[in-house]
Each structure stands twice: as structure tokens, then as C-alpha cells.
Design a protein around this motif. Structure first.
Motif, PDB file in Angstrom:
ATOM      1  N   THR A 186      25.700  42.426  47.298  1.00  0.00           N
ATOM      2  CA  THR A 186      25.203  42.774  45.967  1.00  0.00           C
ATOM      3  C   THR A 186      26.336  42.625  44.971  1.00  0.00           C
ATOM      4  N   GLN A 223      20.569  42.512  46.350  1.00  0.00           N
ATOM      5  CA  GLN A 223      21.362  41.649  47.234  1.00  0.00           C
ATOM      6  C   GLN A 223      20.985  40.180  47.067  1.00  0.00           C
ATOM      7  N   GLU A 224      22.006  39.349  46.906  1.00  0.00           N
ATOM      8  CA  GLU A 224      21.802  37.904  46.939  1.00  0.00           C
ATOM      9  C   GLU A 224      22.142  37.418  48.332  1.00  0.00           C
ATOM     10  N   GLU A 225      21.557  36.272  48.718  1.00  0.00           N
ATOM     11  CA  GLU A 225      21.809  35.730  50.050  1.00  0.00           C
ATOM     12  C   GLU A 225      22.225  34.276  49.949  1.00  0.00           C
ATOM     13  N   GLY A 235      25.049  37.979  52.895  1.00  0.00           N
ATOM     14  CA  GLY A 235      24.450  38.752  51.814  1.00  0.00           C
ATOM     15  C   GLY A 235      25.404  39.766  51.234  1.00  0.00           C
ATOM     16  N   GLU A 291      14.936  45.207  45.014  1.00  0.00           N
ATOM     17  CA  GLU A 291      15.259  46.634  45.017  1.00  0.00           C
ATOM     18  C   GLU A 291      16.743  46.892  45.247  1.00  0.00           C
ATOM     19  N   SER A 292      17.349  46.146  46.184  1.00  0.00           N
ATOM     20  CA  SER A 292      18.763  46.365  46.508  1.00  0.00           C
ATOM     21  C   SER A 292      19.700  45.540  45.633  1.00  0.00           C
ATOM     22  N   PRO A 344      18.548  37.820  44.125  1.00  0.00           N
ATOM     23  CA  PRO A 344      17.877  39.012  44.634  1.00  0.00           C
ATOM     24  C   PRO A 344      16.382  39.075  44.331  1.00  0.00           C
ATOM     25  N   HIS A 362       9.882  37.527  51.442  1.00  0.00           N
ATOM     26  CA  HIS A 362      10.484  38.768  50.950  1.00  0.00           C
ATOM     27  C   HIS A 362      11.436  38.476  49.802  1.00  0.00           C
ATOM     28  N   ASP A 363      11.877  39.545  49.166  1.00  0.00           N
ATOM     29  CA  ASP A 363      12.937  39.458  48.161  1.00  0.00           C
ATOM     30  C   ASP A 363      13.855  40.655  48.374  1.00  0.00           C
ATOM     31  N   HIS A 364      14.908  40.708  47.572  1.00  0.00           N
ATOM     32  CA  HIS A 364      15.839  41.835  47.635  1.00  0.00           C
ATOM     33  C   HIS A 364      16.009  42.448  46.245  1.00  0.00           C
TER      34      HIS A 364
END
Length: 120
Positions: free
Chosen positions: A98, A45-47, A96, A42-43, A77, A38-40
Motif C-alpha cells: 500500500t 494495496q496495489e499489486e 503487493g 478497501e486496503s 487498488p 477482486h479489487d483491493h
């Protein structure tokens, strides 16, 4: 600690009352490759993943690295990521947020949220 995904995801943020960033403890069993890529994007958000115990292969945008006890890595993200365990379980701390935005809690990360894998 409250958990979902049959105990694999501990709701650490909600349990501790943290509202400024996301925080979950992830317990993965040995020889697991079902963690979704998965990725983020769209939001935004970094993890950050911190290995608390065990060893896990993290693939980010097609490049695989092995993380062991105490390893930390940031994933941006838009990067596609996937976790795969080896012959031992792993416990990760996942943080996580943003950049530049206030953190917004999601209903599925709250204490008491239904477990999507619960058997009826």
C-alpha cells in the motif's frame, strides 16, 4: 515452500522472512476461470504480477490482456482484476503493498496458516 489453496498459493513472503511487502507465488492449472474477480479498494494495496512461466489472461476493469513469460503488469487498488488460464498452467509472482503505508502481514499469509480448501 509452504502453500495453501491445495498447493496453488506459495507463501514466499513468509518463507523468506520478508516483512516490507507482500509476495506470493501463484500456480494456476490449465483452463481455470475460477480465480475470483477482486479489487483491493478497501486496503489500498496495489499489486504487480510477473509471469514466471506459462500464459494467462488478466482482465482489469473489463479489459483483457494476455501475459506471457516475463510479462509484468501493475494493477491499482481500485481496479477489478481476474486471472484466467488457457491450455497450459501458469506460475505468477504477485507482489503487493500500500503506497505510503507500512506493510502489515496477515495471519492467512503466514507459514502454517490453515488451507481454506483443505479437505477434512
Amino acid at each position: 515452500m509452504y502453500s495453501t489453496y491445495r498447493g496453488g498459493l506459495k507463501h514466499a513472503r513468509a518463507e523468506l522472512g520478508v516483512t516490507s511487502f507482500g509476495m506470493q507465488v501463484i500456480d494456476l492449472p490449465p483452463n481455470l476461470d475460477a480465480h475470483p474477480e477482486h479489487d483491493h479498494a478497501e486496503s489500498g494495496q496495489e499489486e504487480v504480477y510477473v509471469v514466471l512461466s506459462g500464459e494467462v489472461d488478466l482482465t482489469v476493469d473489463g479489459e483483457t490482456m494476455t501475459l506471457t513469460d516475463g510479462s509484468m503488469v501493475r494493477v491499482g487498488p481500485e481496479a477489478r482484476r481476474k486471472l484466467v488460464t488457457r491450455d497450459q498452467p501458469v506460475r505468477l509472482l504477485a507482489l503487493g503493498g500500500t503506497p505510503g503505508k507500512a506493510y502489515e502481514t496477515l495471519p492467512n499469509t503466514e507459514v502454517g496458516a490453515p488451507d481454506p480448501l483443505a479437505r477434512s
